[in-house]
Design a protein around this motif. Structure first.
Motif, PDB file in Angstrom:
ATOM      1  N   LEU A  24       0.812  -1.216   0.000  1.00  0.00           N
ATOM      2  CA  LEU A  24       0.000   0.000   0.000  1.00  0.00           C
ATOM      3  C   LEU A  24       0.847   1.268   0.000  1.00  0.00           C
ATOM      4  CD1 LEU A  24      -2.826  -1.015   2.513  1.00  0.00           C
ATOM      5  CD2 LEU A  24      -2.837  -1.128   0.011  1.00  0.00           C
ATOM      6  N   GLY A  25       2.148   1.123  -0.206  1.00  0.00           N
ATOM      7  CA  GLY A  25       3.040   2.272  -0.237  1.00  0.00           C
ATOM      8  C   GLY A  25       3.981   2.246   0.943  1.00  0.00           C
ATOM      9  N   ALA A  26       4.388   3.429   1.359  1.00  0.00           N
ATOM     10  CA  ALA A  26       5.281   3.531   2.515  1.00  0.00           C
ATOM     11  C   ALA A  26       4.480   3.265   3.786  1.00  0.00           C
ATOM     12  CB  ALA A  26       5.904   4.918   2.564  1.00  0.00           C
ATOM     13  N   ILE A  27       5.155   2.665   4.765  1.00  0.00           N
ATOM     14  CA  ILE A  27       4.525   2.404   6.061  1.00  0.00           C
ATOM     15  C   ILE A  27       5.501   2.798   7.155  1.00  0.00           C
ATOM     16  CG2 ILE A  27       5.252  -0.021   6.068  1.00  0.00           C
ATOM     17  CD1 ILE A  27       2.594  -0.645   7.591  1.00  0.00           C
ATOM     18  N   LEU A  28       4.968   3.453   8.180  1.00  0.00           N
ATOM     19  CA  LEU A  28       5.749   3.821   9.357  1.00  0.00           C
ATOM     20  C   LEU A  28       5.168   3.075  10.549  1.00  0.00           C
ATOM     21  CD1 LEU A  28       7.077   7.109  10.660  1.00  0.00           C
ATOM     22  CD2 LEU A  28       5.342   5.972  12.033  1.00  0.00           C
ATOM     23  N   VAL A  29       6.044   2.515  11.366  1.00  0.00           N
ATOM     24  CA  VAL A  29       5.651   1.883  12.620  1.00  0.00           C
ATOM     25  C   VAL A  29       6.543   2.481  13.705  1.00  0.00           C
ATOM     26  CG1 VAL A  29       5.407  -0.286  13.896  1.00  0.00           C
ATOM     27  CG2 VAL A  29       5.030  -0.251  11.407  1.00  0.00           C
ATOM     28  N   ALA A  30       5.913   2.920  14.801  1.00  0.00           N
ATOM     29  CA  ALA A  30       6.662   3.472  15.936  1.00  0.00           C
ATOM     30  C   ALA A  30       6.142   2.847  17.212  1.00  0.00           C
ATOM     31  CB  ALA A  30       6.519   4.991  15.992  1.00  0.00           C
ATOM     32  N   ALA A  31       7.058   2.657  18.168  1.00  0.00           N
ATOM     33  CA  ALA A  31       6.668   2.059  19.437  1.00  0.00           C
ATOM     34  C   ALA A  31       7.381   2.744  20.592  1.00  0.00           C
ATOM     35  CB  ALA A  31       6.995   0.568  19.443  1.00  0.00           C
ATOM     36  N   SER A  32       6.639   2.901  21.675  1.00  0.00           N
ATOM     37  CA  SER A  32       7.197   3.347  22.949  1.00  0.00           C
ATOM     38  C   SER A  32       7.560   2.093  23.738  1.00  0.00           C
ATOM     39  CB  SER A  32       6.148   4.162  23.714  1.00  0.00           C
ATOM     40  OG  SER A  32       5.099   3.312  24.155  1.00  0.00           O
ATOM     41  N   ALA A  33       7.987   2.271  24.960  1.00  0.00           N
ATOM     42  CA  ALA A  33       8.292   1.119  25.812  1.00  0.00           C
ATOM     43  C   ALA A  33       7.040   0.305  26.120  1.00  0.00           C
ATOM     44  CB  ALA A  33       8.941   1.589  27.106  1.00  0.00           C
ATOM     45  N   LYS A  34       5.843   0.930  26.017  1.00  0.00           N
ATOM     46  CA  LYS A  34       4.584   0.227  26.307  1.00  0.00           C
ATOM     47  C   LYS A  34       4.052  -0.557  25.121  1.00  0.00           C
ATOM     48  CE  LYS A  34       1.344   1.877  28.755  1.00  0.00           C
ATOM     49  NZ  LYS A  34       0.217   2.691  29.221  1.00  0.00           N
ATOM     50  N   GLY A  35       4.365  -0.131  23.907  1.00  0.00           N
ATOM     51  CA  GLY A  35       3.839  -0.816  22.729  1.00  0.00           C
ATOM     52  C   GLY A  35       3.786   0.093  21.525  1.00  0.00           C
TER      53      GLY A  35
END
Length: 180
Positions: A24-35
């Motif tokens: 679907l194109g570019a994807i960003l995933v970010a996570a903190s210490a919680k999830g």
């Protein structure tokens, strides 16, 4: 992530971040210490990263480690095969109303859809369809909180934070029960 920390632009927060490609194109995933705290689609990887930086201007953004890369692969797997479940910790922050809407969205099974009015009625607030639509638009976790499963009352696709074409593709994959 506490509401105060969110309002403070993520001061003192470290986020692991990965930007890659999916069908679907570019994807960003970010996570903190919680999830996982952000999943976003776009056409420009740099723009996705800038949007995250705008949301958390005081947070420290770092690349992911091997464990985080596995999380990212599972998120991409969910995009490609929506019948999979995403059994990862989520760090979901929003108003009490947004939390209720997002929890209800997570209860809609792959391949099913509801209208904004039906979702508002399920929440016991039949006149809140517009507020439900605003909560869907504020969703920071594409696919993990499946706001793409909500349609207009006439069944037509309406706005989707990451583009109506992506919404259409996600719904088609779910209807087929497999990835394209």
């Amino acid at each position: 992530m506490t509401p105060g920390r969110l309002r403070a632009g993520g001061a003192g927060l470290t986020l692991r971040v990965a930007v890659g490609d999916c069908s679907l194109g570019a994807i960003l995933v970010a996570a903190s210490a919680k999830g996982i705290c952000a999943i976003a689609f776009g056409d420009d990887p740099d723009a996705l990263l800038r949007e995250l930086q705008d949301r958390f201007p005081k947070a420290e953004l770092i690349g992911g480690d091997a464990e985080f890369e596995q999380w990212v692969a599972r998120v991409v797997g969910l995009v490609e095969a929506p019948s999979l479940s995403l059994d990862l910790p989520l760090d979901i922050r929003g108003t009490a109303f947004q939390q209720r809407v997002w929890q209800a969205l997570r209860a809609i099974p792959p391949g099913a859809t509801l209208s904004y009015a039906e979702l508002a009625a399920r929440l016991g607030m039949p006149k809140a369809a517009r507020a439900v639509a605003r909560a869907c638009a504020a969703n920071p976790l594409a696919v993990a909180i499946p706001c793409h499963r909500v349609l207009r009352t006439d069944g037509a696709l309406s706005g989707y934070r990451w583009g109506v074409a992506r919404k259409r593709a996600l719904l088609a994959r779910e209807a087929e029960g497999r990835a394209d």
